[in-house]
Design a protein around this motif. Sequence first.
Motif, short mmCIF file in Angstrom:
data_model
loop_
_atom_site.label_atom_id
_atom_site.label_comp_id
_atom_site.label_asym_id
_atom_site.label_seq_id
_atom_site.Cartn_x
_atom_site.Cartn_y
_atom_site.Cartn_z
N VAL A 172 0.77 -1.23 0.00
CA VAL A 172 0.00 0.00 0.00
C VAL A 172 0.80 1.28 0.00
O VAL A 172 0.35 2.27 0.57
N THR A 173 1.87 1.40 -0.67
CA THR A 173 2.70 2.60 -0.62
C THR A 173 2.97 3.00 0.81
O THR A 173 2.48 4.01 1.31
N ALA A 183 -11.67 4.24 5.89
CA ALA A 183 -11.26 5.58 6.33
C ALA A 183 -10.01 6.05 5.61
O ALA A 183 -9.90 7.22 5.20
N MET A 184 -9.06 5.14 5.43
CA MET A 184 -7.84 5.51 4.73
C MET A 184 -8.12 5.81 3.26
O MET A 184 -7.54 6.73 2.68
N ARG A 185 -9.01 5.04 2.65
CA ARG A 185 -9.38 5.30 1.26
C ARG A 185 -9.97 6.71 1.12
O ARG A 185 -9.59 7.45 0.19
N ALA A 242 -6.00 5.41 -3.81
CA ALA A 242 -6.88 5.18 -2.67
C ALA A 242 -7.71 3.92 -2.86
O ALA A 242 -7.82 3.07 -1.96
N GLN A 243 -8.31 3.75 -4.03
CA GLN A 243 -9.14 2.58 -4.27
C GLN A 243 -8.32 1.30 -4.32
O GLN A 243 -8.71 0.26 -3.77
N ALA A 244 -7.17 1.38 -4.99
CA ALA A 244 -6.31 0.19 -5.07
C ALA A 244 -5.80 -0.21 -3.70
O ALA A 244 -5.71 -1.40 -3.38
N MET A 245 -5.46 0.77 -2.87
CA MET A 245 -5.02 0.48 -1.51
C MET A 245 -6.13 -0.22 -0.72
O MET A 245 -5.88 -1.22 -0.04
#
Length: 313
Positions: free
Chosen positions: A14-15, A183-185, A231-234
């Motif tokens: 996730v980077t 939330a992170m997204r 964001a979505q990929a994460m």
Amino acid sequence: MTSHLKCRLAATAVTLMIVLHPVASDAQSVPAAAPKVEAGATQMPHISVQTIGRGTPVILVPGLSSPRAVWAGVVPTLAKSHRVYVVQVNGFGGDDPRANLSPGVLDGIVADLHTLIATSITGSKLGKPAIVGHSMGGLVALMLAKAHPEDVGKLMIVDSLPYIGEIFAPGATVAALEPQAKAMRAGMAAAYGKPANPAANAALAERMALKPASRTAVAGWAANADARVAAQAMYEDLTTDLRPAMASIAAPITLVYPWNAVGPTKPVADALYRKAYATAPRVTFVDIGDAAHFVMLDQPAAFQAALDAFLRD
């Protein structure tokens, strides 16, 4: 497990510190007026693919927010004896996001890879190529092997886990992690269109690579990625659990993972990765020391040697 180890391993999918240090989500550049289209790339809904060289096929899949340039150090050597397909996820490297603005980014990448391999989109069917995936690209490679085992000859997975939730707590479930992932997204996607934060990008890169040149490259790539796609990929990475599928993946796996003096040390890294891949039928473990998540940048000679051995075997 120390907090530093959690930070370093979160990068596997996730980077890195976007997961544990949301301030990094501000490090997104203002979108370009006209997204670039690379010459010579085959454009697909979720990825683009550049090809070079002749010989047996090899597909290189980068991780979250990384462009195809992450493989620049190995492509010239590979192209001497292989037909190399270098993937870039739409929305990274400054590319137009295309279909990646909708949910289903990882499944879409898998579908595009299947199309690439199973049809004549590039002029000839690829058979069962070797696939090399870093970080999120490693997870995608495992997803492809699960969904389309006929597409995969063998896999090199570079610093990636079947389920990233394991770094938060042993036995963690998707259900337990999903609220945090949502939330992170939201936080990451909200950074779209805001000015870049060079200090945050530099801090992120410092945790993902050891060498100054490696860190400079990683910081630049993070700033150039579309925050909405990242964001979505994460989120999808955090909510994809392949642990139950590992025993059914018949393709040989070479698992490359880094370690260093700061952490994780070799004993800790050995234990983590061997446990994560314990149920896979055919795994070769290759550890590379004095390296962080971007092992191909920190230790290019050792990584090239591991890649050569993987393709030779």
